[in-house]
Write an enzyme that holds these catalytic residues in place. Structure first.
Site, PDB file in Angstrom:
ATOM      1  N   ASP A   1      -8.544   8.753  -5.273  1.00 59.16           N
ATOM      2  CA  ASP A   1      -9.135   7.755  -6.176  1.00 59.16           C
ATOM      3  C   ASP A   1      -8.407   7.738  -7.516  1.00 59.16           C
ATOM      4  OD1 ASP A   1     -10.953   7.140  -4.215  1.00 59.16           O
ATOM      5  OD2 ASP A   1     -12.647   8.165  -5.170  1.00 59.16           O
TER       6      ASP A   1
ATOM      7  N   ASN B   1      -5.457  12.278   0.722  1.00 62.26           N
ATOM      8  CA  ASN B   1      -6.893  12.549   0.806  1.00 62.26           C
ATOM      9  C   ASN B   1      -7.172  13.838   1.570  1.00 62.26           C
ATOM     10  OD1 ASN B   1      -7.745  10.281  -0.646  1.00 62.26           O
ATOM     11  ND2 ASN B   1      -7.664   8.966   1.172  1.00 62.26           N
TER      12      ASN B   1
ATOM     13  N   ASP C   1       0.842  -1.187   0.000  1.00 61.88           N
ATOM     14  CA  ASP C   1       0.000   0.000   0.000  1.00 61.88           C
ATOM     15  C   ASP C   1       0.880   1.240   0.000  1.00 61.88           C
ATOM     16  OD1 ASP C   1       0.856   0.436   2.600  1.00 61.88           O
ATOM     17  OD2 ASP C   1      -1.092   0.108   3.522  1.00 61.88           O
TER      18      ASP C   1
ATOM     19  N   GLU D   1      -6.252   1.573   0.265  1.00 57.59           N
ATOM     20  CA  GLU D   1      -5.150   1.687  -0.687  1.00 57.59           C
ATOM     21  C   GLU D   1      -4.268   0.437  -0.697  1.00 57.59           C
ATOM     22  OE1 GLU D   1      -3.600   3.624   3.149  1.00 57.59           O
ATOM     23  OE2 GLU D   1      -5.495   3.365   2.091  1.00 57.59           O
TER      24      GLU D   1
END
Length: 312
Positions: free
Chosen positions: A206, A197, A189, A233
């Site tokens: 995204d 974010n 990840d 993620e």
């Protein structure tokens, strides 16, 4: 339809990425779009209603196909109540028959245990152990069910497989694992992804997940492998016939590629690093959940030891 996405590379002489295979869809005539014609076109198939992957479609090809738990079976299931070699389906032109092959728990067609070959009719229900199949014989129904199944096993944001499909298919891969044929597992990840974010918005996050998935699918994945988004993620790649050392080298190449990548969103340039955990399954009795948990623990060790690294 279900064989899209997946393609992994090997290293050394195998270090160059393999070219991705594409499926070309051709429409021969305008009438091919006619749903009435497609409904009347014979395309026999078994749709799994209960079992390992409900909704999966097994098209019945001309000739003989074996259903069972053994890896060499044409229609393979993992349910323990199904025998290694359980039943056979035979297609001769547009006629399909099923025959039990002296299985332990028998084969039932519409609730009746069969002793001799039985011709399958549209809508017939087959039960083999704990698995239930529906027999269909129309191209329209087959294509519609395949489309639904593909949607059900796909992560809608990234286009990769989803976690449920990863677990199911990893189970099949591990069933044939050994020291000679190990299954490599990579989990990874992004580091500090929450900051992306928070600073740029979830739409930017995204976008990065979609771009990453496309990049890895294009450069590092091949048909036999399973590339999936586990959630948030975090992603995983299952690689059959891949020893630990090779899986770790592949992970390192992905890590380096992501570190060098600049993600552009709404005029903003965003750079990120990522952390990886790599392990392998070398015994057929290992559980997919346990193997993924091992890889996850190694991923978190990468985080604890400074991030932006591969731990195996």
């Amino acid at each position: 339809m279900l064989e899209r996405f997946r393609h992994v590379m090997r290293s050394g002489a195998e270090e160059k990425p393999l070219p991705r295979k594409t499926t070309e869809v051709r429409v021969e005539t305008a009438e091919r779009h006619d749903p009435v014609e497609r409904a009347q076109t014979h395309e026999p198939a078994l749709i799994m209603l209960e079992g390992d992957l409900p909704g999966q479609v097994f098209r019945v090809h001309p000739g003989r196909q074996i259903i069972g738990r053994r890896p060499e079976c044409d229609i393979r299931v993992r349910e323990r109540a199904v025998s290694g070699i359980h039943a056979e389906v035979i297609r001769v032109r547009d006629t399909v028959t099923i025959n039990d092959l002296a299985s332990t728990n028998g084969t039932l067609v519409n609730g009746m245990r069969i002793r001799t070959p039985v011709v399958l009719l549209q809508g017939a229900l087959l039960k083999l152990g704990n698995c239930v199949f529906k027999f269909v014989d129309s191209l329209l129904e087959v294509e519609f069910t395949e489309a639904l199944h593909a949607r059900g096993i796909t992560d809608q944001l990234t286009g990769t497989f989803n976690n449920a499909y990863l677990l199911a298919r990893l189970g099949f891969l591990i069933d044939t694992a050994s020291t000679e044929h190990p299954v490599g597992v990579i989990t990874f990840d992004f580091d500090n992804f929450k900051q992306v974010n928070d600073q740029y918005g979830h739409a930017a996050g995204d976008h990065i997940l979609r771009a990453t998935s496309a990049l890895i699918t294009t450069q590092f994945v091949r048909d036999a492998d399973i590339f999936a988004r586990m959630g948030g993620e975090e992603f995983a790649i299952a690689l059959p016939d891949t020893p630990l050392e090779l899986a770790a080298r592949i992970a390192e190449r992905i890590r380096a590629t992501l570190e060098e990548q600049t993600f552009t969103y709404d005029g903003l340039a965003i750079k990120l690093t990522s952390s990886f955990g790599v392990c392998s399954a070398t015994a057929a009795n290992e559980q997919p959940e346990a193997v993924l948990a091992r890889a996850d623990e190694l991923l978190y060790r990468s985080k604890r030891e400074g991030r932006n690294r591969v731990t195996s």
